[in-house]
Design a protein around this motif. Sequence first.
Motif, mmCIF file in Angstrom:
data_model
loop_
_atom_site.group_PDB
_atom_site.id
_atom_site.type_symbol
_atom_site.label_atom_id
_atom_site.label_comp_id
_atom_site.label_asym_id
_atom_site.label_seq_id
_atom_site.Cartn_x
_atom_site.Cartn_y
_atom_site.Cartn_z
ATOM 1 N N PRO A 234 0.799 -1.229 0.000
ATOM 2 C CA PRO A 234 0.000 0.000 0.000
ATOM 3 C C PRO A 234 0.829 1.275 0.000
ATOM 4 C CG PRO A 234 -0.919 -1.551 1.543
ATOM 5 C CD PRO A 234 0.355 -2.154 1.050
ATOM 6 N N ILE A 235 2.023 1.246 0.606
ATOM 7 C CA ILE A 235 2.792 2.487 0.600
ATOM 8 C C ILE A 235 3.941 2.433 -0.384
ATOM 9 C CG2 ILE A 235 2.181 3.191 2.928
ATOM 10 C CD1 ILE A 235 4.981 2.183 3.762
ATOM 11 N N ASP B 252 5.712 2.728 -3.909
ATOM 12 C CA ASP B 252 5.447 3.458 -5.143
ATOM 13 C C ASP B 252 5.364 2.544 -6.354
ATOM 14 O OD1 ASP B 252 4.944 6.020 -4.568
ATOM 15 O OD2 ASP B 252 6.987 6.736 -4.756
ATOM 16 N N GLN C 252 20.225 -0.503 10.043
ATOM 17 C CA GLN C 252 19.274 -1.365 10.731
ATOM 18 C C GLN C 252 18.604 -0.625 11.889
ATOM 19 O OE1 GLN C 252 20.812 -5.364 10.887
ATOM 20 N NE2 GLN C 252 20.025 -5.537 12.954
ATOM 21 N N PHE C 253 17.329 -0.906 12.131
ATOM 22 C CA PHE C 253 16.661 -0.374 13.323
ATOM 23 C C PHE C 253 15.566 -1.335 13.750
ATOM 24 C CE2 PHE C 253 14.298 1.579 9.798
ATOM 25 C CZ PHE C 253 13.001 1.259 10.142
ATOM 26 N N VAL C 254 15.062 -1.137 14.945
ATOM 27 C CA VAL C 254 13.979 -1.968 15.459
ATOM 28 C C VAL C 254 12.743 -1.097 15.524
ATOM 29 C CG1 VAL C 254 13.205 -3.381 17.372
ATOM 30 C CG2 VAL C 254 15.616 -3.294 16.799
ATOM 31 N N ASP C 255 11.667 -1.557 14.952
ATOM 32 C CA ASP C 255 10.477 -0.710 14.908
ATOM 33 C C ASP C 255 9.617 -0.897 16.159
ATOM 34 O OD1 ASP C 255 9.083 -3.017 14.584
ATOM 35 O OD2 ASP C 255 8.169 -2.483 12.682
ATOM 36 N N ALA C 256 8.484 -0.205 16.203
ATOM 37 C CA ALA C 256 7.660 -0.186 17.413
ATOM 38 C C ALA C 256 7.137 -1.558 17.775
ATOM 39 C CB ALA C 256 6.499 0.783 17.227
ATOM 40 N N LYS D 90 15.192 2.218 5.067
ATOM 41 C CA LYS D 90 13.954 2.617 4.398
ATOM 42 C C LYS D 90 14.194 3.708 3.363
ATOM 43 C CE LYS D 90 10.489 1.090 4.608
ATOM 44 N NZ LYS D 90 10.114 -0.105 3.826
ATOM 45 N N HIS D 91 15.003 4.704 3.694
ATOM 46 C CA HIS D 91 15.392 5.619 2.610
ATOM 47 C C HIS D 91 16.881 5.911 2.645
ATOM 48 C CE1 HIS D 91 13.494 7.901 5.817
ATOM 49 N NE2 HIS D 91 12.320 7.565 5.344
ATOM 50 N N LEU E 121 16.576 7.263 -4.613
ATOM 51 C CA LEU E 121 16.555 6.768 -3.244
ATOM 52 C C LEU E 121 16.462 5.249 -3.268
ATOM 53 C CD1 LEU E 121 14.150 9.020 -1.185
ATOM 54 C CD2 LEU E 121 16.534 8.611 -0.728
ATOM 55 N N ASP F 173 15.430 1.739 -1.104
ATOM 56 C CA ASP F 173 14.815 1.102 0.047
ATOM 57 C C ASP F 173 15.401 -0.304 0.137
ATOM 58 O OD1 ASP F 173 13.170 -0.285 1.792
ATOM 59 O OD2 ASP F 173 11.480 1.031 1.366
ATOM 60 N N ARG G 259 13.166 -3.540 0.542
ATOM 61 C CA ARG G 259 12.393 -4.068 -0.572
ATOM 62 C C ARG G 259 13.267 -4.704 -1.637
ATOM 63 N NH1 ARG G 259 9.155 1.269 -1.372
ATOM 64 N NH2 ARG G 259 7.823 1.219 0.442
ATOM 65 N N ARG H 193 8.571 10.327 -6.198
ATOM 66 C CA ARG H 193 8.296 9.624 -4.948
ATOM 67 C C ARG H 193 7.021 10.157 -4.299
ATOM 68 N NH1 ARG H 193 11.379 6.444 -1.498
ATOM 69 N NH2 ARG H 193 11.219 7.090 0.663
ATOM 70 N N PHE H 194 6.068 9.295 -4.060
ATOM 71 C CA PHE H 194 4.807 9.593 -3.366
ATOM 72 C C PHE H 194 3.936 10.600 -4.105
ATOM 73 C CE2 PHE H 194 7.608 9.043 0.601
ATOM 74 C CZ PHE H 194 7.582 7.676 0.435
#
Lengths: 188, 530
Positions: free
Chosen positions: B119-120, B122, B158-162, B170-171, B179, B181, B184, B246-247
Amino acid sequence: MRVIKQRPMNWIERLYIFEAIRGLWTTLKHAARGLFRYETLPTISYPEGQPEIRNTYRAKHRLMLRPDGTPRCVACGMCAAACPAHCIFIEATQSDDPRIEKRVMRFDIDHLTCVFCGLCVEACPVDALRMDTKVISFEHRTREEFVSHLFDLTNWDPKDYPNDPQSQVAPGGTKNAEALKVWGMEVK
Amino acid sequence: MSNYYNMPKLPTEASPKVEIFVDDKAVMVPGDTNLLEALKAVGIETPHVCYHPYLPVSGNCRQCLVEQEGPRGRMLVISCYTPVTPGMKIYTPASSARVKNARKATQEFMLVNHPLDCPICDKAGECTLQENYMECGQNESRLRPEYGKNYHGNPAHQFVDAKGQVRGGKHVDLGPRVLLDEERCVQCDRCVRFMRSIAGSEQLQLAGRADHTYITTFPGEKLDHEYDLCVTDVCPVGAMTAKYFRFQKRVWLLSHTPTVSMDDSLGANIWLDHADGRIYRVMPRCNPEVNRSWLSNTSRLAFQEFDKNRLPSMELHKVTFGNGKIAIVAGGTCTMEDLAAMKMLKESLGDRAELFGGSLLKVTAPDGIAKSGDPCANRAGMKLMGFADVSELLKRASEFETLFTVNANLFGEDANAAKVLEKINTRVALTPFDDETAKKASIAIGVRHWSEVQGTMVNSLNIVQKLSACPVCPDEGLKAPYAVVAFLAGEKLESAADAFKKVTEYVPAFAGLSYDTIKSTGKLLEGGNA
């Protein structure tokens, strides 16, 4: 197909006068009930009396919020794609949060065009859009005011949704502090 | 074209036909190509991720598996790297459950760590993974929710999400226009192969091994190349995204107009993707003879100026051109139809009018990808029409009393060289933009831009190509240049088709052509290269 044969009127009915009196009596009965036993009427006197609305009723939309107060919407456009009335207008932009890619910049719902079918709510992949505000009356002076913007859609109070845990996560809710702790987790 | 040793050989009309057996049925396929292209030629689509017809074959995605009968029985082979041999026996999912399962398993592996954020994304709507999933995947998820998707890319991102999930990249800013990602990315290495063998500047690399592979640039360097936005086209997933698009718009909301880029005489074939009355992006339109699948950044990003600084429409009245000599100058973006109208104008004025065409910009060397280096797009067409070069006009500027320019921004292109033209008193400019020439003109008349007109042009390879009108004109009152010029000539050209009829009268090489007989990839004119 079923044919219903009407019973022919008997001679008293055909006399008309007795039937007319019977009709007047019905009217008089309800008029008297409105005067003396108002509370038993099946209707409500609308502006003063408000109907009871369940939270499953498809009323005005609202946008759910993350613990930090940003709209949960990721601007994917699924609601706009599902909308049969084409009344949702979305513009996306890059999010400032490095963990989130896309954020909504403009989210307009034209409630004059909206048919309140609820397909947008079903289409939303992140449960950002809901129609449980119980707001059913839309009264404005100009057409432009019927278009709800992002501010209007996110401007709701968690206290109005005490039984919904998702709403309590938003700022001002009972679970906000807890959720914020998880949300504000250090980004490694 | 690059001579990279495993560049796929594509079938042409001259390919020899050989007989192979697909699912035990004999079919005739082109014999000098790979199996994937051969099957495509007979209408059997094979899902693929890493294969691209204009990139060297890498064969790393294993998505295009078919079964081939060999000396050791039926074996799974990748169809993109298997040459067609006469009499070979091939089994596709239509008859072989093994191929079906193998493709499905490959698809499942491809999606194991690919985020499901369609859904998000592009690329959603034109994503190869989505297409392949519908064609050969459709498996039930065997992913355990407690593990989720894992990010194995660049550890620095790298990161840990909520939700406590490892994610990353991510970017990633690859360069001024692209850019990345990393989540993906499916490591098909199309972008690496594009930069290496087409762009000729190896700015992207695969780093790491196996599951931990990720795309990166060399330390301290950025992806910055004239063709770097092509990596966003070749990317089968939404990993490479163009910053300008983008977007901006979901791709399924865009309408596509096939046309030709008029800023270069190669005439790169493009799609103008538009919605809500504006162009959102320009995509290359595959033409094997002209630009293949490539498009330069200059041509791709030129659309951002198309609707800016435009001249408004105005009502036209009958004009007279005085008694002196008149120089009629066609700019590079004039279509054949415009040139025909200018020739009509010259004929109505008689011998005192002369036709010139061209541009004052410098001609550079062709880059062999999607640019010929000549900024005057329709130079070959002007030659066919008998237009003299504009340098001739600069030499003999003092002879003329009226300068009539169509789409020719002579003063903006080279102010010094165009100084001699200032001596010409009456200057009429037909131009879409309020440019230098329009500012210096005694009369400036607004016309439609080349993206908003129908027409034809002849490119540097002598191929007639069609332009289509994209419905994005900012002012509906504006008319195409050929209509305005024909009006000034005292005649009437109702439509581009009428103007094209005039072209076929003026140019013998165009005889018998019509918009319907010119294919979308153009028509090579008789007589070879101009």
